[in-house]
Design an enzyme around this catalytic site. Sequence first.
Site, PDB file in Angstrom:
ATOM      1  N   SER A   1       0.828  -1.203   0.000  1.00  0.00           N
ATOM      2  CA  SER A   1       0.000   0.000   0.000  1.00  0.00           C
ATOM      3  C   SER A   1       0.864   1.256   0.000  1.00  0.00           C
ATOM      4  O   SER A   1       0.457   2.287  -0.549  1.00  0.00           O
ATOM      5  CB  SER A   1      -0.955   0.004   1.190  1.00  0.00           C
ATOM      6  OG  SER A   1      -0.260  -0.056   2.413  1.00  0.00           O
ATOM      7  N   GLU A   2       2.051   1.185   0.599  1.00  0.00           N
ATOM      8  CA  GLU A   2       2.973   2.326   0.558  1.00  0.00           C
ATOM      9  C   GLU A   2       4.417   1.832   0.514  1.00  0.00           C
ATOM     10  O   GLU A   2       4.770   0.847   1.169  1.00  0.00           O
ATOM     11  CB  GLU A   2       2.845   3.218   1.807  1.00  0.00           C
ATOM     12  CG  GLU A   2       1.466   3.790   2.044  1.00  0.00           C
ATOM     13  CD  GLU A   2       1.126   4.946   1.148  1.00  0.00           C
ATOM     14  OE1 GLU A   2       2.024   5.439   0.442  1.00  0.00           O
ATOM     15  OE2 GLU A   2      -0.048   5.359   1.157  1.00  0.00           O
ATOM     16  N   THR A   3       5.235   2.550  -0.241  1.00  0.00           N
ATOM     17  CA  THR A   3       6.689   2.447  -0.136  1.00  0.00           C
ATOM     18  C   THR A   3       7.209   3.834   0.210  1.00  0.00           C
ATOM     19  O   THR A   3       6.909   4.804  -0.484  1.00  0.00           O
ATOM     20  CB  THR A   3       7.331   1.956  -1.438  1.00  0.00           C
ATOM     21  OG1 THR A   3       6.848   0.633  -1.736  1.00  0.00           O
ATOM     22  CG2 THR A   3       8.846   1.910  -1.312  1.00  0.00           C
TER      23      THR A   3
END
Length: 265
Positions: free
Chosen positions: A44-46
Amino acid sequence: MLKYYVADAFADNIFEGNPAGVCVMDEWIPIEKMEKIAIENNLSETAFAVKEGDTYGLRWFTPGGEIDLCGHATLATAYILFRFVETDTNVLHFNTQKMNHHLLVTKKDDLYEMDFPTIIPEKYHLTDLMVDALGAVPIEVLKTSRDLIFIFDSEDTVKNLTPDFSKIRQFPEGLSVYITAKSEEFDFVARAFWPKLNIDEDPVCGTMYCSLIPYWRERNGLDKMVARQVSKRGGTVYCEFCGERVKLSGRAALYAIGNICVDEK
């Protein structure tokens, strides 16, 4: 090569909370490369962090593009820095690159306390498309400059909701959709949906609490609350209302350490 970590944020144990990729870099790489790395990671996030004097520059990318504020990937980044880089400090300062937020993370034993801006939601109107997409009728609809919030009168409704994500993508407003209700075990429960950014459900969404904390504080009068994100993975968020700021605390667990094999330039 880029040093790469994956940590589960807002997690008491591995495989709980929300996994985030973390790249700690010596200097910024092109945006296009960060976008491709986030797509390849498919989390969902990096998060990408670069030390800039006494602070860290911080950016977050979803598989669908850069986001302006992210809680769980900030917690994951701080956890990695405290554990592997900044081992002699208990406080980290971050300047975000997209919206110029200044964020503070303090290590308190096994909790990581994040200082974030308060976001006050405003009342909004309910539409037939919203009811059709959610599959249930909320008792209240709220909106921030970025997100839509739906209040339900039942914790079970929030837990069991199975929205139609293709219809949520049709909402003219709201980059994301949050649902929440009062809880018997916790102060409130919540879930977060981001299909417009190719994330149907975010396991634990930290920035959601920037707007949910002031909302629930108005209803229950509590400055300190414990919330539970009732996604499949689940996660606990310790919340505190501090006027123009909110504090979000949680634990983290290390999942992976590796290298991303791309040229840094």
